[in-house]
Scaffold this active site. Structure first.
Site, PDB file in Angstrom:
ATOM      1  N   ASN A  11       0.833  -1.200   0.000  1.00  0.00           N
ATOM      2  CA  ASN A  11       0.000   0.000   0.000  1.00  0.00           C
ATOM      3  C   ASN A  11       0.868   1.250   0.000  1.00  0.00           C
ATOM      4  OD1 ASN A  11      -2.659   1.393   0.446  1.00  0.00           O
ATOM      5  ND2 ASN A  11      -1.599   2.058   2.309  1.00  0.00           N
ATOM      6  N   GLU A  12       0.710   2.074  -1.010  1.00  0.00           N
ATOM      7  CA  GLU A  12       1.336   3.390  -1.114  1.00  0.00           C
ATOM      8  C   GLU A  12       2.839   3.363  -0.806  1.00  0.00           C
ATOM      9  OE1 GLU A  12      -1.159   6.045   1.192  1.00  0.00           O
ATOM     10  OE2 GLU A  12      -2.769   5.919  -0.301  1.00  0.00           O
TER      11      GLU A  12
END
Length: 362
Positions: A11-12
């Site tokens: 994630n990110e």
């Protein structure tokens, strides 16, 4: 097979050295992002060939073009990691690498290009409705998802890509670098979900997702069950309280002023019903004059369901409208409203729904 259906490759990653600096103080670069995708994507497919893998789950506009190493350098004019990889923007390069893996190994390890998108206008994403100027900005900001004529009204306007047109851009990236990859926006939020303004924006966004052929989207921080934002979803997924849904087969529709009256239409494959959603983004009632192209002679009526600022507690079942023999009709849309028209093709006088092309002319 039959286990977890979807996997996101973390994630990110662009933000790891900020959001997870206690365990990950160093920024992530192009090569590490690729190598981890190879390792974990291959492991997932080996364990469950039917699982769908998403990546690289980038946080927003800057991360589409640069790596965490580039950001940490602070040198946007000469980003070291991007330049070390042929000056190719990160998303393009990532997709090229995933395609190369499949060509060399015979296995697709990336099924969805996964990006996050939050409008960067002050007071919009993840915020309450705000003042009138913010509410108007929120309703304009949805144009960054698709409109090639719209220059973003945030700091994005000062970047090398001031016109975002996110979903068409995602399709371009896929078509140019790894055809067959699906598209997903697994985090987005336009704010104001406690208010009719946020409901209008959310209804507009859902229509855009369908029209622009986005394959999957998930809202971050959803509304509570009785907030207006939840009714935006009900207008598409349960407008009559008995499970009736908006169509699943796209039909082309146009509005003379999409920024005022946004229109989306689709045929429901289960029963052939034609559904048309109109979002009145203005604070005044608006008369819309419909024209139906390729219309079969005769009259046809439409059931109407509406959610508006007049009653935030329920979706109203309104009086039907009649389409005249020339294929036209008028309707006055309440201010700040979401209106659904449902046409029954079993009516012998109904439009030829495979060619049903509504346009709002006023």
């Amino acid at each position: 097979a039959g286990g977890v259906r979807y996997y996101a490759l973390d994630n990110e990653p662009f933000l790891w050295n900020y959001t997870h600096r206690d365990v990950r103080p160093e920024p992530v670069g192009y090569d590490e992002l690729r190598d981890k995708a190879y390792t974990y994507g291959a492991a997932i497919k080996s364990a469950d060939a039917g699982a769908k893998v998403f990546g690289p789950a980038l946080w927003g506009a800057t991360a589409y073009y640069y790596s965490g190493i580039d950001a940490a350098s602070g040198n946007w004019d000469n980003p070291p990691d991007r330049l070390a990889h042929g000056d190719v923007p990160l998303v393009d390069w990532y997709l090229q690498q995933m395609r190369q893996y499949e060509q060399q190994n015979g296995t697709r390890i990336l099924d969805y290009l996964d990006l996050h998108y939050y409008p960067q206008n002050s007071g919009v994403a993840l915020q309450t409705a705000g003042d009138l100027a913010t509410q108007q900005m929120r309703l304009r900001a949805t144009r960054s998802l698709w409109d090639a004529t719209y220059t973003d009204e945030s700091w994005i306007a000062n970047t090398t890509e001031p016109v975002m047109r996110l979903i068409p851009r995602m399709r371009d990236w896929v078509n140019q670098n790894y055809p067959g990859t699906k598209t997903a926006v697994t985090e987005y939020n336009y704010g104001g979900l406690e208010h009719i303004n946020g409901a209008l924006a959310q209804a507009d966004v859902l229509g855009i997702f369908g029209r622009e052929n986005l394959d999957l989207a998930t809202l971050w921080d959803p509304p509570t069950i009785n907030q207006p934002g939840a009714f935006a979803f009900r207008m598409y997924r349960n407008y009559d309280g008995n499970g009736a849904v908006f169509g699943d087969q796209y039909l082309r529709s146009t509005s003379q002023n999409q920024g005022q009256l946004a229109v989306y239409s689709a045929k429901r494959s289960s029963d052939g019903m034609v559904t048309v959603m109109v979002v009145n983004k203005s604070m005044a009632s608006v008369q819309g004059d419909f024209t139906f192209v390729n219309y079969a002679a005769g009259l046809s009526s439409a059931e109407i369901y509406q959610y508006s600022a007049d009653d935030l507690r329920t979706i109203r079942h309104e009086n039907s409208i009649v389409i005249n023999q020339h294929g036209t009709a008028s309707y006055v849309f309440r201010a700040n409203s979401i209106t659904l028209f449902v046409f029954d093709p079993t009516d012998s006088n109904a439009p030829i729904y495979d060619l049903f092309l509504p346009s709002i002319t006023k």
